[in-house]
Design a protein around this motif. Structure first.
Motif, PDB file in Angstrom:
ATOM      1  N   TRP A  95       0.847  -1.186   0.000  1.00  0.00           N
ATOM      2  CA  TRP A  95       0.000   0.000   0.000  1.00  0.00           C
ATOM      3  C   TRP A  95       0.885   1.239   0.000  1.00  0.00           C
ATOM      4  O   TRP A  95       2.095   1.145   0.185  1.00  0.00           O
ATOM      5  CB  TRP A  95      -0.948  -0.008   1.200  1.00  0.00           C
ATOM      6  CG  TRP A  95      -0.281   0.138   2.537  1.00  0.00           C
ATOM      7  CD1 TRP A  95      -0.111   1.299   3.242  1.00  0.00           C
ATOM      8  CD2 TRP A  95       0.280  -0.898   3.350  1.00  0.00           C
ATOM      9  NE1 TRP A  95       0.529   1.046   4.437  1.00  0.00           N
ATOM     10  CE2 TRP A  95       0.785  -0.301   4.525  1.00  0.00           C
ATOM     11  CE3 TRP A  95       0.425  -2.278   3.197  1.00  0.00           C
ATOM     12  CZ2 TRP A  95       1.414  -1.018   5.530  1.00  0.00           C
ATOM     13  CZ3 TRP A  95       1.054  -2.998   4.201  1.00  0.00           C
ATOM     14  CH2 TRP A  95       1.532  -2.373   5.353  1.00  0.00           C
ATOM     15  N   GLU A  97       1.225   5.235   1.507  1.00  0.00           N
ATOM     16  CA  GLU A  97       0.751   6.212   2.484  1.00  0.00           C
ATOM     17  C   GLU A  97       1.132   7.614   2.032  1.00  0.00           C
ATOM     18  O   GLU A  97       2.195   7.807   1.441  1.00  0.00           O
ATOM     19  CB  GLU A  97       1.389   5.921   3.855  1.00  0.00           C
ATOM     20  CG  GLU A  97       0.969   4.578   4.440  1.00  0.00           C
ATOM     21  CD  GLU A  97       1.761   4.194   5.676  1.00  0.00           C
ATOM     22  OE1 GLU A  97       2.607   4.997   6.127  1.00  0.00           O
ATOM     23  OE2 GLU A  97       1.538   3.086   6.187  1.00  0.00           O
ATOM     24  N   VAL A 109      -1.898  12.024   7.763  1.00  0.00           N
ATOM     25  CA  VAL A 109      -1.521  10.810   7.037  1.00  0.00           C
ATOM     26  C   VAL A 109      -2.785  10.149   6.526  1.00  0.00           C
ATOM     27  O   VAL A 109      -3.794  10.096   7.247  1.00  0.00           O
ATOM     28  CB  VAL A 109      -0.785   9.800   7.943  1.00  0.00           C
ATOM     29  CG1 VAL A 109      -0.119   8.728   7.100  1.00  0.00           C
ATOM     30  CG2 VAL A 109       0.225  10.476   8.829  1.00  0.00           C
ATOM     31  N   ASP A 110      -2.756   9.633   5.325  1.00  0.00           N
ATOM     32  CA  ASP A 110      -3.873   8.816   4.867  1.00  0.00           C
ATOM     33  C   ASP A 110      -3.406   7.810   3.829  1.00  0.00           C
ATOM     34  O   ASP A 110      -2.277   7.895   3.322  1.00  0.00           O
ATOM     35  CB  ASP A 110      -5.043   9.670   4.344  1.00  0.00           C
ATOM     36  CG  ASP A 110      -4.712  10.360   3.018  1.00  0.00           C
ATOM     37  OD1 ASP A 110      -3.513  10.455   2.685  1.00  0.00           O
ATOM     38  OD2 ASP A 110      -5.649  10.818   2.338  1.00  0.00           O
ATOM     39  N   SER A 111      -4.263   6.853   3.602  1.00  0.00           N
ATOM     40  CA  SER A 111      -3.987   5.837   2.595  1.00  0.00           C
ATOM     41  C   SER A 111      -5.323   5.248   2.159  1.00  0.00           C
ATOM     42  O   SER A 111      -5.662   4.123   2.512  1.00  0.00           O
ATOM     43  CB  SER A 111      -3.083   4.744   3.185  1.00  0.00           C
ATOM     44  OG  SER A 111      -2.816   3.757   2.214  1.00  0.00           O
TER      45      SER A 111
ATOM     46  N   ILE B   5      -5.934  13.090  12.915  1.00  0.00           N
ATOM     47  CA  ILE B   5      -5.134  12.231  12.051  1.00  0.00           C
ATOM     48  C   ILE B   5      -5.892  10.946  11.743  1.00  0.00           C
ATOM     49  O   ILE B   5      -6.290  10.702  10.619  1.00  0.00           O
ATOM     50  CB  ILE B   5      -3.787  11.886  12.708  1.00  0.00           C
ATOM     51  CG1 ILE B   5      -2.987  13.166  12.914  1.00  0.00           C
ATOM     52  CG2 ILE B   5      -3.015  10.935  11.791  1.00  0.00           C
ATOM     53  CD1 ILE B   5      -1.657  12.922  13.543  1.00  0.00           C
ATOM     54  N   ASN B   6      -6.110  10.169  12.776  1.00  0.00           N
ATOM     55  CA  ASN B   6      -6.809   8.899  12.652  1.00  0.00           C
ATOM     56  C   ASN B   6      -6.408   8.105  11.417  1.00  0.00           C
ATOM     57  O   ASN B   6      -7.225   7.762  10.578  1.00  0.00           O
ATOM     58  CB  ASN B   6      -8.320   9.098  12.679  1.00  0.00           C
ATOM     59  CG  ASN B   6      -9.007   7.843  13.155  1.00  0.00           C
ATOM     60  OD1 ASN B   6      -8.395   7.072  13.901  1.00  0.00           O
ATOM     61  ND2 ASN B   6     -10.221   7.599  12.739  1.00  0.00           N
ATOM     62  N   PHE B   7      -5.154   7.829  11.328  1.00  0.00           N
ATOM     63  CA  PHE B   7      -4.667   7.010  10.216  1.00  0.00           C
ATOM     64  C   PHE B   7      -4.351   5.594  10.706  1.00  0.00           C
ATOM     65  O   PHE B   7      -3.589   5.390  11.641  1.00  0.00           O
ATOM     66  CB  PHE B   7      -3.413   7.629   9.603  1.00  0.00           C
ATOM     67  CG  PHE B   7      -2.687   6.666   8.711  1.00  0.00           C
ATOM     68  CD1 PHE B   7      -3.258   6.252   7.516  1.00  0.00           C
ATOM     69  CD2 PHE B   7      -1.462   6.147   9.081  1.00  0.00           C
ATOM     70  CE1 PHE B   7      -2.607   5.339   6.706  1.00  0.00           C
ATOM     71  CE2 PHE B   7      -0.800   5.235   8.271  1.00  0.00           C
ATOM     72  CZ  PHE B   7      -1.378   4.827   7.087  1.00  0.00           C
ATOM     73  N   LEU B   8      -4.967   4.629  10.054  1.00  0.00           N
ATOM     74  CA  LEU B   8      -4.689   3.235  10.372  1.00  0.00           C
ATOM     75  C   LEU B   8      -3.947   2.612   9.205  1.00  0.00           C
ATOM     76  O   LEU B   8      -4.258   2.916   8.053  1.00  0.00           O
ATOM     77  CB  LEU B   8      -5.980   2.458  10.589  1.00  0.00           C
ATOM     78  CG  LEU B   8      -6.889   2.877  11.724  1.00  0.00           C
ATOM     79  CD1 LEU B   8      -8.049   3.670  11.199  1.00  0.00           C
ATOM     80  CD2 LEU B   8      -7.400   1.660  12.455  1.00  0.00           C
ATOM     81  N   PRO B  10      -3.643   0.148   6.424  1.00  0.00           N
ATOM     82  CA  PRO B  10      -4.834  -0.387   5.747  1.00  0.00           C
ATOM     83  C   PRO B  10      -5.259  -1.779   6.235  1.00  0.00           C
ATOM     84  O   PRO B  10      -6.452  -2.059   6.329  1.00  0.00           O
ATOM     85  CB  PRO B  10      -4.416  -0.422   4.280  1.00  0.00           C
ATOM     86  CG  PRO B  10      -3.344   0.591   4.162  1.00  0.00           C
ATOM     87  CD  PRO B  10      -2.629   0.631   5.470  1.00  0.00           C
ATOM     88  N   ARG B 342      -1.492   5.985  15.122  1.00  0.00           N
ATOM     89  CA  ARG B 342      -2.077   7.251  14.718  1.00  0.00           C
ATOM     90  C   ARG B 342      -3.590   7.171  14.586  1.00  0.00           C
ATOM     91  O   ARG B 342      -4.218   8.128  14.189  1.00  0.00           O
ATOM     92  CB  ARG B 342      -1.505   7.678  13.369  1.00  0.00           C
ATOM     93  CG  ARG B 342      -0.110   8.206  13.444  1.00  0.00           C
ATOM     94  CD  ARG B 342       0.153   9.142  12.290  1.00  0.00           C
ATOM     95  NE  ARG B 342       1.170  10.100  12.619  1.00  0.00           N
ATOM     96  CZ  ARG B 342       2.462   9.937  12.353  1.00  0.00           C
ATOM     97  NH1 ARG B 342       2.861   8.856  11.757  1.00  0.00           N
ATOM     98  NH2 ARG B 342       3.320  10.869  12.694  1.00  0.00           N
TER      99      ARG B 342
END
Lengths: 265, 389
Positions: A95, A97, A109-111, B5-8, B10, B342
């Protein structure tokens, strides 16, 4: 009937025991030998390729290099991986990011869907002064906790230094998923066994590149063989400043990064 | 900060260890706890536990027999479960399960058989028909009930119980170690984990016995032994104090060190787990029973039996909730936050799914039913000596 008359009960039992133990040994041995090394990828390649294509797993030691400065977040690698390996929806062998960071240290941050469809413009709610993409996958760690915790030995390392899962042996307990600090593993909802990136073992043993490397349009992803003197990755690792993910975990990852940021875990 | 943020990662969107993995340490905890109580009588000669000396063994056995079921229900390939025993990979803590479980099962079954042997022989002699056959099978062809033979039984039981204590501790400490040994997860990775699991196991075991014993006596219309309840309350209080101390110690250490992981654990405890951790595990499940048990123990001389029974019963019920909440907070709590540190995900088990609420309820009830069956076959309470016909 006459023959039977000559056999005493003691002898009959004795011979019976011998026969039973012989059967047991014969039964156990052939099960153990192929299964000890068997995996969908490994068994096919080891038996077949060594003879046919001259592939010898002792002659290779692979490494993966990611130059985050070159990644444009197009998601081609995730798509290629998904198709090549039939990765179920919502799960990821690799994946990408996206990081957006402000001067004051705010981080976004996102993905989305692992970045499979690329990234749309977002507003992180602050003035981002730097932004970059970080592709991720299984690090094929040298001291990997996932192999350590597998209760049945279904996760194993090959001679080329790759970490693979024998899906015919895996019981699907999920302990390896918990033990991986990078979130690289998942329980495949179709096979109900542990699943993860194999660096496309079925391709590289045929001299091809992993699907994600092949698909990368910018050369951000590079796959190399550290036992090959002229290998590009080997040369870069030897001459450049290189980062790894979560170095403090001491798992010795074999995915190396150029241009990592302190915010990347 | 985390809300924005709340990034996990995937793959971290999924909770892989479900409600079943909450049930598993809960059940093995009850196994270990009940066994420790039986050992207090059989090994340490605590006479006050005589009324439940045999009952606690049966309780332990009933829960042990069902301990593997949540695991089997959870495994992706339950048909391969035996691989853990046939081809164990010993660098994995989990590979020890087969050995520990089998060893403990053997010790416990042997002990139960020896403790009940005289009764089995008596029933075999006194009953007829199918019942007689069953007891004859259970007697395994040994009908010697002479005082010397029984004395020998008694000695072996003592040895088995003594072996059983470390075995029970291992069986449950191992469960704690499974979590404590995962360096990828800061909420699990602490050497305190097996100890916390063990102490809370003893708490749940004693609490379950308080409840089961009182219900059994009500059912049979017999008097509840005041000494027994008094003793159980005292031990329960002690183990509760130790458990809560350890549980808090772990969190205080994390908070005081202010290491990287505290950034994710602090919001975990105050937001995601605020109900199950603060309300259930710490206040309703720990503080209130601690006060109730303190009253029971310290004001014992002013207390009527009925009040003592009631207080210990309420405290024990709350403690069973506390221990369950603790298992939940460890197992689910450790997966609620992503390893990206995060972001958080949510987990609410569905009622009817394979590893859902109904399955958990059934798995909780099954050992209770099994205990009733076992108590019918091998009546554990001494006053019930009338021959079965």
């Amino acid at each position: 009937m006459k023959i039977m008359d000559n056999v005493s009960r003691r002898e009959f039992l004795k011979d019976g025991c011998k026969l039973a133990s012989a059967c047991m040994i014969l039964n156990v041995l052939p099960i153990k030998i192929p299964n000890a090394f068997a995996s969908d990828e490994a068994s096919a390649t080891q038996a077949g390729l060594e003879a046919k294509d001259g592939y010898n797993w002792g002659n290779h030691y692979y490494a993966y290099l990611i130059d985050t400065r070159k990644c444009i977040g197009c998601g081609m690698c995730v798509q290629a991986c998904s198709r090549e390996n039939n990765v179920p929806d919502g799960f990821f062998r690799t994946w990408v990011e996206r990081y957006e960071i402000s001067e004051r240290g705010e981080v976004f941050v996102d993905s989305p869907h692992g970045g499979i469809n690329g990234f749309e413009a977002t507003n992180p709610g602050f003035n981002a002064t730097k932004a970059f993409f970080v592709p991720k996958m299984c690090n094929h760690c040298e001291h990997t906790p996932c192999i350590q915790v597998c209760p049945v030995g279904a996760s194993y390392a090959t001679k080329e230094g790759m970490v693979l899962v024998d899906s015919e042996r895996c019981v699907g307990c999920g302990y390896c998923v918990q033990a991986c600090p990078y979130g690289s593993r998942f329980i495949n909802p179709i096979t109900h066994t542990a699943d993860k990136c194999t660096w496309c073992y079925h391709r590289i043993t045929k001299g091809l590149k992993p699907a994600c490397v092949q698909a990368c349009p910018t050369g951000a992803r590079k796959f190399g063989d550290l036992k090959d003197e002229h290998d590009e990755v080997r040369k870069i690792l030897a001459s450049e400043r290189i980062g790894i993910l979560q170095a403090e975990k001491l798992t010795k990852p074999k995915c190396y990064y150029i241009g990592l940021d302190k915010e990347v875990r | 900060m985390f809300e924005t943020i709340n990034f996990l990662f995937p793959n971290d969107l999924h909770i892989h260890w479900s409600l079943m993995i909450v049930m598993y340490p809960y059940i093995t905890g009850l196994v270990a706890g009940a066994f420790i109580v039986s050992s207090l009588y059989h090994v340490f000669g605590k006479i006050e536990f005589r009324p439940i000396g045999r009952f606690s063994l049966l309780t332990s056995l009933a829960f042990l027999l069902t301990a593997t079921l949540p695991l089997l229900n959870h495994l992706g390939h339950p048909e391969r479960a035996m691989n853990i025993m046939i081809t164990p990979h010993f660098s994995s803590a989990m590979a020890g399960f087969g050995i520990l479980y089998t060893f403990y099962l053997i010790v416990l079954t042997l002990e139960v058989w020896l403790v009940f042997r005289k009764d089995i022989v008596d029933y075999a002699r006194a009953s007829t028909g199918l019942r007689r056959t069953m007891y004859k099978i259970l007697a395994l062809g040994v009908y010697d009930t002479s005082p010397e033979a029984l004395e020998k039984d008694h000695k072996v039981v003592k040895v088995l119980a003594a072996i059983g204590i470390p075995a029970a501790c291992m069986l449950h400490g191992y469960v704690g170690f499974l979590f404590g040994g995962i360096k990828a997860n800061p909420w699990w990775s602490t050497p305190l984990m097996p100890v916390i699991f063990l102490f809370s196991a003893v708490v749940s075991g004693i609490a379950a016995l308080v409840i089961f014993y009182q219900i059994a006596m009500r059912w049979r219309g017999e008097a509840i032994s005041a000494d027994c309840i008094r003793g159980l309350a005292r031990w329960l209080w002690l183990f509760l104090i130790m458990t809560v101390t350890l549980e808090l110690l772990e969190i205080i250490t994390l908070a005081y060190e202010q290491a990287e992981e505290w950034e994710v654990i602090a919001p975990l405890l105050t937001h995601q787990l605020s109900f199950s951790f603060i309300s259930l595990q710490m206040i309703i499940g720990a503080l209130i029973p601690m006060i109730l048990l303190m009253i029971t123990v310290l004001m014992d001389s002013f207390m009527k039996d009925k009040l003592r029974n009631m207080l210990t019963f309420i405290a024990s019920s709350l403690l069973l909730i506390q221990v369950f909440a603790m298992r939940w907070n460890v197992v689910i709590g450790g997966q609620i936050f992503s390893k990206s540190f995060r972001g958080f995900r949510d987990y609410t088990p569905h009622f009817l799914e394979k590893e859902g609420v109904l399955a958990a309820i059934l798995l909780g009830l099954l050992p209770c039913v099994l205990l009733i069956v076992l108590s019918r076959v091998l009546p554990p309470f001494r006053s019930q000596k009338e021959p079965i016909g």
